[in-house]
Design an enzyme around this catalytic site. Sequence first.
Site, PDB file in Angstrom:
ATOM      1  N   ASN A  71     -16.230  -6.704  -5.413  1.00  0.00           N
ATOM      2  CA  ASN A  71     -16.365  -5.282  -5.773  1.00  0.00           C
ATOM      3  C   ASN A  71     -15.421  -5.129  -6.852  1.00  0.00           C
ATOM      4  O   ASN A  71     -15.820  -4.473  -7.768  1.00  0.00           O
ATOM      5  CB  ASN A  71     -15.859  -4.712  -4.438  1.00  0.00           C
ATOM      6  N   GLY A 104     -12.470  -0.282   2.849  1.00  0.00           N
ATOM      7  CA  GLY A 104     -13.140  -1.718   2.631  1.00  0.00           C
ATOM      8  C   GLY A 104     -11.879  -2.488   1.889  1.00  0.00           C
ATOM      9  O   GLY A 104     -10.964  -2.015   1.679  1.00  0.00           O
ATOM     10  N   ASP A 105     -12.223  -3.595   2.086  1.00  0.00           N
ATOM     11  CA  ASP A 105     -11.118  -4.930   1.251  1.00  0.00           C
ATOM     12  C   ASP A 105     -12.056  -6.014   1.287  1.00  0.00           C
ATOM     13  O   ASP A 105     -13.385  -5.972   1.350  1.00  0.00           O
ATOM     14  CB  ASP A 105     -10.124  -4.863   1.894  1.00  0.00           C
ATOM     15  N   SER A 111     -10.533   6.673  -2.796  1.00  0.00           N
ATOM     16  CA  SER A 111     -10.824   7.060  -1.436  1.00  0.00           C
ATOM     17  C   SER A 111     -10.346   8.505  -0.978  1.00  0.00           C
ATOM     18  O   SER A 111     -10.873   9.073  -0.057  1.00  0.00           O
ATOM     19  CB  SER A 111     -10.182   5.882  -0.646  1.00  0.00           C
ATOM     20  N   LYS A 170      -3.037  -1.101   6.595  1.00  0.00           N
ATOM     21  CA  LYS A 170      -3.871  -1.997   6.271  1.00  0.00           C
ATOM     22  C   LYS A 170      -4.196  -2.666   7.552  1.00  0.00           C
ATOM     23  O   LYS A 170      -3.410  -2.479   8.441  1.00  0.00           O
ATOM     24  CB  LYS A 170      -3.264  -3.307   5.386  1.00  0.00           C
ATOM     25  N   THR A 220     -12.297   0.759  -8.195  1.00  0.00           N
ATOM     26  CA  THR A 220     -11.148  -0.143  -8.387  1.00  0.00           C
ATOM     27  C   THR A 220     -11.203  -0.926  -9.735  1.00  0.00           C
ATOM     28  O   THR A 220     -10.074  -1.054 -10.476  1.00  0.00           O
ATOM     29  CB  THR A 220     -11.038  -1.079  -7.162  1.00  0.00           C
ATOM     30  N   LYS A 271       1.844   1.734  -3.510  1.00  0.00           N
ATOM     31  CA  LYS A 271       0.330   2.194  -4.286  1.00  0.00           C
ATOM     32  C   LYS A 271      -0.041   3.407  -4.195  1.00  0.00           C
ATOM     33  O   LYS A 271      -0.313   4.164  -5.194  1.00  0.00           O
ATOM     34  CB  LYS A 271      -0.633   1.222  -4.119  1.00  0.00           C
ATOM     35  N   GLN A 296       1.005  -1.420  -0.040  1.00  0.00           N
ATOM     36  CA  GLN A 296       0.032   0.011   0.000  1.00  0.00           C
ATOM     37  C   GLN A 296       1.015   1.335  -0.033  1.00  0.00           C
ATOM     38  O   GLN A 296       0.489   2.288  -0.438  1.00  0.00           O
ATOM     39  CB  GLN A 296      -0.833  -0.013   1.071  1.00  0.00           C
TER      40      GLN A 296
HETATM   41  P1  NDP Z   1     -14.731  -9.010  -2.306  1.00  0.00           P
HETATM   42  O1  NDP Z   1     -14.685  -9.456  -0.635  1.00  0.00           O
HETATM   43  O2  NDP Z   1     -15.654  -7.810  -2.791  1.00  0.00           O
HETATM   44  O3  NDP Z   1     -14.484 -10.119  -3.207  1.00  0.00           O
HETATM   45  C1  NDP Z   1     -13.312 -11.086  -3.274  1.00  0.00           C
HETATM   46  C2  NDP Z   1     -13.975 -12.035  -4.390  1.00  0.00           C
HETATM   47  O4  NDP Z   1     -12.961 -13.011  -4.382  1.00  0.00           O
HETATM   48  C3  NDP Z   1     -14.952 -12.786  -3.919  1.00  0.00           C
HETATM   49  O5  NDP Z   1     -15.694 -13.132  -5.043  1.00  0.00           O
HETATM   50  C4  NDP Z   1     -14.661 -13.752  -3.322  1.00  0.00           C
HETATM   51  O6  NDP Z   1     -15.346 -15.083  -3.292  1.00  0.00           O
HETATM   52  C5  NDP Z   1     -13.211 -14.410  -4.100  1.00  0.00           C
HETATM   53  N1  NDP Z   1     -12.293 -14.480  -2.991  1.00  0.00           N
HETATM   54  C6  NDP Z   1     -11.954 -13.977  -1.740  1.00  0.00           C
HETATM   55  N2  NDP Z   1     -10.883 -14.677  -0.918  1.00  0.00           N
HETATM   56  C7  NDP Z   1     -10.872 -15.879  -1.740  1.00  0.00           C
HETATM   57  C8  NDP Z   1      -9.825 -17.007  -1.444  1.00  0.00           C
HETATM   58  N3  NDP Z   1      -9.134 -16.847  -0.526  1.00  0.00           N
HETATM   59  N4  NDP Z   1     -10.107 -17.866  -2.425  1.00  0.00           N
HETATM   60  C9  NDP Z   1     -11.066 -17.633  -3.254  1.00  0.00           C
HETATM   61  N5  NDP Z   1     -11.525 -16.703  -3.683  1.00  0.00           N
HETATM   62  C10 NDP Z   1     -11.737 -15.691  -2.888  1.00  0.00           C
HETATM   63  O7  NDP Z   1     -13.354  -8.030  -2.424  1.00  0.00           O
HETATM   64  P2  NDP Z   1     -12.821  -7.150  -3.450  1.00  0.00           P
HETATM   65  O8  NDP Z   1     -13.427  -7.494  -4.841  1.00  0.00           O
HETATM   66  O9  NDP Z   1     -12.725  -5.954  -2.725  1.00  0.00           O
HETATM   67  O10 NDP Z   1     -11.362  -7.300  -3.252  1.00  0.00           O
HETATM   68  C11 NDP Z   1     -10.508  -8.383  -4.397  1.00  0.00           C
HETATM   69  C12 NDP Z   1      -9.038  -8.173  -4.329  1.00  0.00           C
HETATM   70  O11 NDP Z   1      -8.816  -6.716  -4.683  1.00  0.00           O
HETATM   71  C13 NDP Z   1      -8.358  -8.271  -2.942  1.00  0.00           C
HETATM   72  O12 NDP Z   1      -6.995  -8.791  -3.430  1.00  0.00           O
HETATM   73  C14 NDP Z   1      -8.327  -6.976  -2.569  1.00  0.00           C
HETATM   74  O13 NDP Z   1      -7.158  -6.540  -1.599  1.00  0.00           O
HETATM   75  C15 NDP Z   1      -8.067  -6.090  -3.959  1.00  0.00           C
HETATM   76  N6  NDP Z   1      -8.398  -4.706  -3.732  1.00  0.00           N
HETATM   77  C16 NDP Z   1      -9.621  -4.285  -3.461  1.00  0.00           C
HETATM   78  C17 NDP Z   1      -9.895  -3.143  -3.527  1.00  0.00           C
HETATM   79  C18 NDP Z   1     -11.212  -2.598  -3.289  1.00  0.00           C
HETATM   80  O14 NDP Z   1     -11.438  -1.305  -3.427  1.00  0.00           O
HETATM   81  N7  NDP Z   1     -12.193  -3.205  -3.087  1.00  0.00           N
HETATM   82  C19 NDP Z   1      -8.791  -2.134  -3.904  1.00  0.00           C
HETATM   83  C20 NDP Z   1      -7.512  -2.569  -4.326  1.00  0.00           C
HETATM   84  C21 NDP Z   1      -7.453  -3.732  -4.394  1.00  0.00           C
HETATM   85  P3  NDP Z   1     -16.978 -15.221  -2.217  1.00  0.00           P
HETATM   86  O15 NDP Z   1     -17.832 -14.165  -3.314  1.00  0.00           O
HETATM   87  O16 NDP Z   1     -17.135 -16.592  -2.576  1.00  0.00           O
HETATM   88  O17 NDP Z   1     -16.487 -14.652  -1.086  1.00  0.00           O
END
Ligand code: NDP
Length: 448
Positions: free
Chosen positions: A240, A165-166, A380, A126, A209, A114, A111
């Site tokens: 997301n 969020g994350d 953000s 984080k 994102t 970034k 982070q």
């Molecule tokens: P969400 O919780 O909205 O979605 C995550 C997705 O990935 C879900 O579909 C989830 O499945 C799947 N998932 C999560 N963990 C695992 C795992 N261990 N194994 C397999 N599938 C998994 O998270 P985000 O979309 O917000 O985040 C996704 C990635 O993007 C992360 O690495 C996060 O750190 C990164 N990120 C997010 C940002 C943001 O603004 N949201 C900004 C920058 C980076 P299920 O639906 O079954 O839970």
Amino acid sequence: MSYVDEVYDLVVQKNPSQPEFHQAVKEVLESLRVVIEANEEKYRKDALLERLVTPERQILFRVPWVDDKGQVQVNNGFRVQFNSAIGPYKGGLRLHPSVNLGIIKFLGFEQIFKNSLTGLPIGGGKGGSDFDPKGKSDREVMAFCQSFITELHKYIGADTDVPAGDIGTGAREIGFMYGQYKRLTGLYEGVLTGKGLSYGGSLARTEATGYGLLYLTEEMLRCNGRDIKNKIIAVSGAGNVAIYAIQKAQQLGAKPVTCSDSTGWIYDPAGIDVALLKEVKEVKRARLSEYAAARSSAQYHEKTNGEHGVWSVKCDIALPCATQNELDLEDAKALVANGCFAVAEGANMPTTMDATEYFQKNNVLFCPGKASNAGGVATSALEMSQNSERLSWTFKEVDSKLKDIMVNIFHSIDEASRQYGMLRNYVAGANIAGFLKVAEAMNAQGIV
Ligand code: NDP
């Protein structure tokens, strides 16, 4: 031994059993080698790298809460305030059973660079917990969030540390946390981002994102003589980042054909139906099998040995948007064999180091998450600006600032890769461009 190798060994020795943190530090330090060696005497004397890899503060705390049966549950809470050289700590809160200190440290370390790349005044941090919101009632999620913030509120604030969020922390969780923060402190301030629109959130933050990922990908392709139109895209994740990446890809004329969640994955050769995907994942919080049940063109596959098959599908572009280390060397080989020519990370560190090297050796355009997913944190920071001004900008205003930021990020990492003789190595470009600004600020502020 070189300074870079010495510091890496020190990190492994001082932070045992934190493989993700070691991996993130190794990737960054390796690509900074040329910059460090050019300034080795000064950096070594100032212990610049030792300070860079050591968080300014790590907060570990107990999160007790009561479940619907009246049973007390206890989770671990974390906030790592990694580096505030260029601004208040900024970074999300991850709620997932896999969360531990090493994962939070890897995310916090990434982070720093970034946030620097966004060009905005935000430091790196984080946090999160091993709490799993899945399968919990709204009341249980609220009880957890209130307990979490009751402890964390002592360490955060609009000008000190602004979480977001994350994975597992969406609008519902941010709302519960914000309400409890306000109740405890009496302050109506921009202490969290990703807030709802009725209480200080920013338009376009939800989309940021995923949209930002596509703005950067489009620019990377354009600058390399390619066009995103009509390209087939493999996307992993269904959260997301993935949902809004799919939506923007379609708006730009491309065709995303896959998505995945923690139990299975979808191949939909007709193109993902975003409205249906949102209904299944955002509204019903259901499994992807429900998407396939509602759409005849879609095939649903259960995961095998915990792995999805998204990277086995023929595509031009791959966008990993789920979680860390979900794309390994075998996946990279399959993608290259199938003609994939560009990869941009939506998730944080979804590609293993050997897979990244394989892409680079095979001339695949590869953009690391700290550049390509920076649109979330950038927006953000725009939410923080709006909160300070007590104004709300229109969707169009925020979206156009987001697009400018992503295009600028691409040009600054491209420029750094050229300047240091590593043309099109965007991993090196991102680490170097992010590092130089932070190092300059740390240097100017003395030994702190
Ligand atoms: P969400 O919780 O909205 O979605 C995550 C997705 O990935 C879900 O579909 C989830 O499945 C799947 N998932 C999560 N963990 C695992 C795992 N261990 N194994 C397999 N599938 C998994 O998270 P985000 O979309 O917000 O985040 C996704 C990635 O993007 C992360 O690495 C996060 O750190 C990164 N990120 C997010 C940002 C943001 O603004 N949201 C900004 C920058 C980076 P299920 O639906 O079954 O839970």
